[in-house]
Motif scaffolding. Structure first.
Motif, mmCIF file in Angstrom:
data_model
loop_
_atom_site.group_PDB
_atom_site.id
_atom_site.type_symbol
_atom_site.label_atom_id
_atom_site.label_comp_id
_atom_site.label_asym_id
_atom_site.label_seq_id
_atom_site.Cartn_x
_atom_site.Cartn_y
_atom_site.Cartn_z
ATOM 1 N N THR A 123 41.903 36.002 32.676
ATOM 2 C CA THR A 123 41.412 36.525 31.410
ATOM 3 C C THR A 123 39.906 36.345 31.353
ATOM 4 O O THR A 123 39.306 35.683 32.213
ATOM 5 N N HIS A 124 39.297 36.927 30.342
ATOM 6 C CA HIS A 124 37.845 36.843 30.177
ATOM 7 C C HIS A 124 37.451 35.421 29.790
ATOM 8 O O HIS A 124 38.036 34.827 28.887
ATOM 9 N N GLN A 167 37.257 35.131 34.301
ATOM 10 C CA GLN A 167 36.337 36.076 34.909
ATOM 11 C C GLN A 167 35.241 36.451 33.916
ATOM 12 O O GLN A 167 35.313 36.133 32.731
ATOM 13 N N PRO A 208 45.978 40.548 35.228
ATOM 14 C CA PRO A 208 44.913 40.566 34.217
ATOM 15 C C PRO A 208 45.472 40.513 32.796
ATOM 16 O O PRO A 208 45.360 41.460 32.012
ATOM 17 N N ASP A 255 42.423 48.955 31.496
ATOM 18 C CA ASP A 255 41.329 48.796 32.449
ATOM 19 C C ASP A 255 39.993 49.118 31.776
ATOM 20 O O ASP A 255 39.907 49.991 30.924
ATOM 21 N N VAL A 314 37.321 44.769 34.493
ATOM 22 C CA VAL A 314 38.515 44.723 35.338
ATOM 23 C C VAL A 314 38.233 45.408 36.668
ATOM 24 O O VAL A 314 38.523 44.881 37.745
ATOM 25 N N LEU A 372 37.518 42.339 39.271
ATOM 26 C CA LEU A 372 38.771 42.136 39.998
ATOM 27 C C LEU A 372 38.906 43.069 41.189
ATOM 28 O O LEU A 372 39.090 42.621 42.326
ATOM 29 N N ARG A 391 46.254 43.587 42.739
ATOM 30 C CA ARG A 391 45.851 43.527 41.323
ATOM 31 C C ARG A 391 46.835 44.344 40.501
ATOM 32 O O ARG A 391 46.987 45.541 40.679
ATOM 33 N N THR A 447 47.099 46.895 34.018
ATOM 34 C CA THR A 447 47.137 46.498 32.620
ATOM 35 C C THR A 447 48.157 47.367 31.886
ATOM 36 O O THR A 447 48.590 48.396 32.406
#
Length: 381
Positions: free
Chosen positions: A207-208, A260, A294, A300, A304, A308, A325, A328
């Motif tokens: 996650t952010h 991230q 994610p 996205d 992302v 990623l 990956r 989402t």
């Protein structure tokens, strides 16, 4: 701007204040993104407004967008989601117009608020494209709406009712269930083809990142005490634990939560570990491949795609690790249908009864975040 009462799973629908909850339009609210090279710097100026960041520094981030033609995928993702939601609303005979507005790019909130008011709407249900409770995913939207209502002179003319956070709902978790199963199978198959059928992939939930001080200051103390961490992290860890426990394919696999897209001064602590550092550490420990989930995002966007699909993937490949990956939710059928279920908590029929309700499947008592009133440390009257 108001938070209407909501009905978490298990609460009778007739507990809603139907008169207050009923709405006459829906607004899909998102972050926004550039759609061409000329848009990139103006967009980044909007995002960083008031922070005094010079264009020279913005160009460092702009390089990510420029490598993809200056186009963020989030704009088309929002168009696709809007179309999918409209189709689902029509299928259920819910005759409410659906608008779309952004915080940082066209269509801007101010323009859409004026458009809705001119069309005769007075109480609008707001669906934000962020599933979690937190400052950037909740509070900043409330602040933006309050500011734009004042700026347009509509603060006493237009009422906005924000949909509750939905990270713990089936709507959000089900698409990741499917994505996790696909990812594990994909990595296992590639390891098998490489002659390593016994090797086990690791699942990395991402996650952010946010500043540590911000994370530690947010949310109800009850959740911090119960989960032993900040509320932002607790929500994500609960989703990750649910996903790992709900799939037979994940049995026996290790997993971790990483972060991230940190930014700002290097001296300011942010939530860690960074995904690239985590992948490097996993490689040292003999992890042969990773399934990257994610879970911090509903669709996205450039962070992302860049952080990623570009940087994290390159890190894994340089270490000879298999990398997958997961997608989402985007316009996944369960996501779209579930969002309309949740919006149904706020939309009433001719007898004043809510049309539907979401379904909580992530274990835990999240009522402080999603229950009546919802958690929000900043709400304007």
């Amino acid at each position: 701007m108001t938070d209407a009462p909501t009905a978490p799973t298990g609460v009778p629908q007739d507990s809603l204040d139907s008169e207050r909850a009923n709405c006459d339009a829906i607004l899909l609210a998102s972050f926004g993104g550039p759609e061409g090279q000329d848009d990139v710097i103006p967009f980044l100026r909007n995002v960083t407004r008031g922070k005094g960041i010079p264009d020279e520094r913005l160009e460092e981030v702009a390089a990510h967008y420029r490598a993809h033609g200056g186009v963020s995928p989030i704009q088309q993702q929002n168009r696709d989601l809007k179309a999918a939601l409209e189709k689902e609303l029509e299928h259920r005979d819910i005759e409410l117009p659906l608008y779309w507005g952004n915080r940082n790019w066209d269509p801007y909130f101010a323009d859409v608020l004026k458009e809705m008011h001119a069309a005769g709407h007075r109480r609008v249900l707001v669906l934000v494209t962020s599933a979690y409770a937190g400052h950037s995913s909740n509070d900043q939207y409330l602040e933006d709406f309050d500011r734009e209502l004042r700026a347009t002179g509509l603060e006493n003319e237009l009422e906005l009712v924000k949909v509750r956070p939905y990270f713990c709902d089936k709507a959000f978790a089900k698409p990741f269930d499917d994505a996790l199963a696909d990812g594990i199978r994909d990595v296992r198959e590639r390891l098998n083809r490489a002659g390593r059928p016994e090797a086990k992939p690791k699942v990395i939930f991402v996650t952010h990142s946010i500043p540590t001080a911000v994370a530690e200051a947010q949310g109800p103390q009850r959740i911090r005490d119960e989960y032993g961490t900040d509320v932002y992290t607790a929500q994500h860890e609960a989703v990750a634990k649910h996903l790992m426990g709900s799939l037979p394919e994940a049995t026996g696999l290790e997993h971790s939560l990483v972060f991230q897209s940190r930014s700002g001064s290097p001296e300011t602590p942010w939530l860690e570990p960074d995904i690239n550092d985590a992948i490097e550490e996993d490689a040292k420990n003999g992890v042969p491949g990773v399934v990257v989930m994610p879970i911090g995002f509903v669709s996205d966007h450039m962070e992302v795609i860049w952080d990623l699909d570009t940087e994290a993937k390159e890190t894994a490949e340089e270490l000879d690790m298999v990398f997958y990956r997961a997608p989402t939710p985007g316009t996944h059928r369960a996501f779209v249908s579930g969002l309309v279920d949740i919006m149904g908590e706020y939309i009433t029929d001719e007898k004043g009864r809510p049309l539907s309700a979401g379904e909580q499947i992530v274990p835990g008592d999240w009522s402080d975040l999603t229950g009546p009133g919802g958690w929000c440390p900043w709400v304007s009257e």
